[in-house]
Enzyme design. Sequence first.
Site, PDB file in Angstrom:
ATOM      1  N   HIS A  83      46.558  47.784  45.364  1.00  0.00           N
ATOM      2  CA  HIS A  83      47.471  48.741  44.719  1.00  0.00           C
ATOM      3  C   HIS A  83      47.325  50.158  45.274  1.00  0.00           C
ATOM      4  O   HIS A  83      48.184  51.005  45.037  1.00  0.00           O
ATOM      5  CB  HIS A  83      47.287  48.718  43.198  1.00  0.00           C
ATOM      6  CG  HIS A  83      46.073  49.422  42.683  1.00  0.00           C
ATOM      7  ND1 HIS A  83      44.909  48.767  42.354  1.00  0.00           N
ATOM      8  CD2 HIS A  83      45.840  50.733  42.416  1.00  0.00           C
ATOM      9  CE1 HIS A  83      44.019  49.635  41.906  1.00  0.00           C
ATOM     10  NE2 HIS A  83      44.558  50.835  41.942  1.00  0.00           N
ATOM     11  N   ASP A  90      44.373  41.859  43.990  1.00  0.00           N
ATOM     12  CA  ASP A  90      44.266  43.306  44.172  1.00  0.00           C
ATOM     13  C   ASP A  90      43.293  43.690  45.291  1.00  0.00           C
ATOM     14  O   ASP A  90      42.466  44.584  45.135  1.00  0.00           O
ATOM     15  CB  ASP A  90      43.860  43.996  42.866  1.00  0.00           C
ATOM     16  CG  ASP A  90      44.202  45.485  42.876  1.00  0.00           C
ATOM     17  OD1 ASP A  90      44.988  45.910  43.738  1.00  0.00           O
ATOM     18  OD2 ASP A  90      43.668  46.216  42.028  1.00  0.00           O
ATOM     19  N   GLY A 127      41.782  57.353  41.517  1.00  0.00           N
ATOM     20  CA  GLY A 127      41.192  57.685  42.808  1.00  0.00           C
ATOM     21  C   GLY A 127      39.935  56.884  43.080  1.00  0.00           C
ATOM     22  O   GLY A 127      39.468  56.805  44.220  1.00  0.00           O
ATOM     23  N   ASN A 128      39.375  56.260  42.039  1.00  0.00           N
ATOM     24  CA  ASN A 128      38.195  55.411  42.227  1.00  0.00           C
ATOM     25  C   ASN A 128      38.557  54.034  42.784  1.00  0.00           C
ATOM     26  O   ASN A 128      37.712  53.349  43.365  1.00  0.00           O
ATOM     27  CB  ASN A 128      37.448  55.215  40.909  1.00  0.00           C
ATOM     28  CG  ASN A 128      36.394  56.267  40.655  1.00  0.00           C
ATOM     29  OD1 ASN A 128      36.579  57.151  39.828  1.00  0.00           O
ATOM     30  ND2 ASN A 128      35.281  56.196  41.369  1.00  0.00           N
ATOM     31  N   SER A 129      39.799  53.615  42.586  1.00  0.00           N
ATOM     32  CA  SER A 129      40.213  52.276  43.008  1.00  0.00           C
ATOM     33  C   SER A 129      39.946  52.046  44.490  1.00  0.00           C
ATOM     34  O   SER A 129      40.233  52.897  45.333  1.00  0.00           O
ATOM     35  CB  SER A 129      41.703  52.076  42.731  1.00  0.00           C
ATOM     36  OG  SER A 129      41.953  52.064  41.351  1.00  0.00           O
ATOM     37  N   LEU A 131      48.173  22.242  44.183  1.00  0.00           N
ATOM     38  CA  LEU A 131      47.923  20.826  43.947  1.00  0.00           C
ATOM     39  C   LEU A 131      49.160  20.227  43.279  1.00  0.00           C
ATOM     40  O   LEU A 131      49.533  20.633  42.178  1.00  0.00           O
ATOM     41  CB  LEU A 131      46.688  20.656  43.048  1.00  0.00           C
ATOM     42  CG  LEU A 131      46.155  19.245  42.840  1.00  0.00           C
ATOM     43  CD1 LEU A 131      45.725  18.652  44.176  1.00  0.00           C
ATOM     44  CD2 LEU A 131      44.961  19.284  41.894  1.00  0.00           C
ATOM     45  N   GLY A 132      49.802  19.281  43.964  1.00  0.00           N
ATOM     46  CA  GLY A 132      51.067  18.737  43.461  1.00  0.00           C
ATOM     47  C   GLY A 132      50.894  17.614  42.455  1.00  0.00           C
ATOM     48  O   GLY A 132      51.207  16.449  42.724  1.00  0.00           O
ATOM     49  N   ILE A 133      50.383  17.942  41.297  1.00  0.00           N
ATOM     50  CA  ILE A 133      50.192  16.936  40.249  1.00  0.00           C
ATOM     51  C   ILE A 133      51.064  17.287  39.048  1.00  0.00           C
ATOM     52  O   ILE A 133      51.097  18.431  38.598  1.00  0.00           O
ATOM     53  CB  ILE A 133      48.716  16.871  39.810  1.00  0.00           C
ATOM     54  CG1 ILE A 133      47.848  16.371  40.968  1.00  0.00           C
ATOM     55  CG2 ILE A 133      48.542  15.988  38.589  1.00  0.00           C
ATOM     56  CD1 ILE A 133      46.376  16.326  40.644  1.00  0.00           C
TER      57      ILE A 133
END
Length: 201
Positions: free
Chosen positions: A2, A45, A128-130, A190-192
């Site tokens: 972000h 993120d 600003g810490n992100s 996963l196609g279940i």
Amino acid sequence: YHVVYNESSNTENQIVESINVHLYGDTYFTSPIEATYIGGTATYDLALLKITGSELIKNSYALQAEFADSEKISLGETVLAIGNPGTDGSSVTKGIVNVVSEQVIMDTAKDEEVNMHVIRYDAAVNPGNSGGGLFNAEGKLIGIVNAKLVKSGYEGTGYAIPSNLVQNIVQNILDYCYGTQNESVVRPYLGIYTKVVSSFA
């Protein structure tokens, strides 16, 4: 993610056109280091940046961060959050781990609601810490700061993405994005399908 994503950006991927990194002590941002976006994910993120041939870094005292095993952190363990609050230059705050592992619902940079796995701690975190590191008392990276709880009546609640998850996502970006046109994390499906065959009371 972000930090580098901007829905108003004119770029095709909506990643900001110019990304600069600054070393600690560059308070007035006189020595920007240009970085290139390799890939990322709004869901987790995280974004991976690349810096090439920076003499400033080569001639600095900057060291490579060493990852700690985030599965081994302890409740009450001392943590240090590093970031750039208020864009006034890098600084550090101190706290402890409040919850070693929890799932919280967050809005991503793309306004999508996701269930995110995080570490909770009480070191001061501000805009600003992100993207800054969350380190243990040994100076090893245990997470990446990505959010705080902003709610009336609450304070001192910061969140970080655990280092083990960070390493997995970074490796995914290196494997599937670096040197390719792809810029997104590859996620398996996963196609279940399920259906009720019978039921009884």
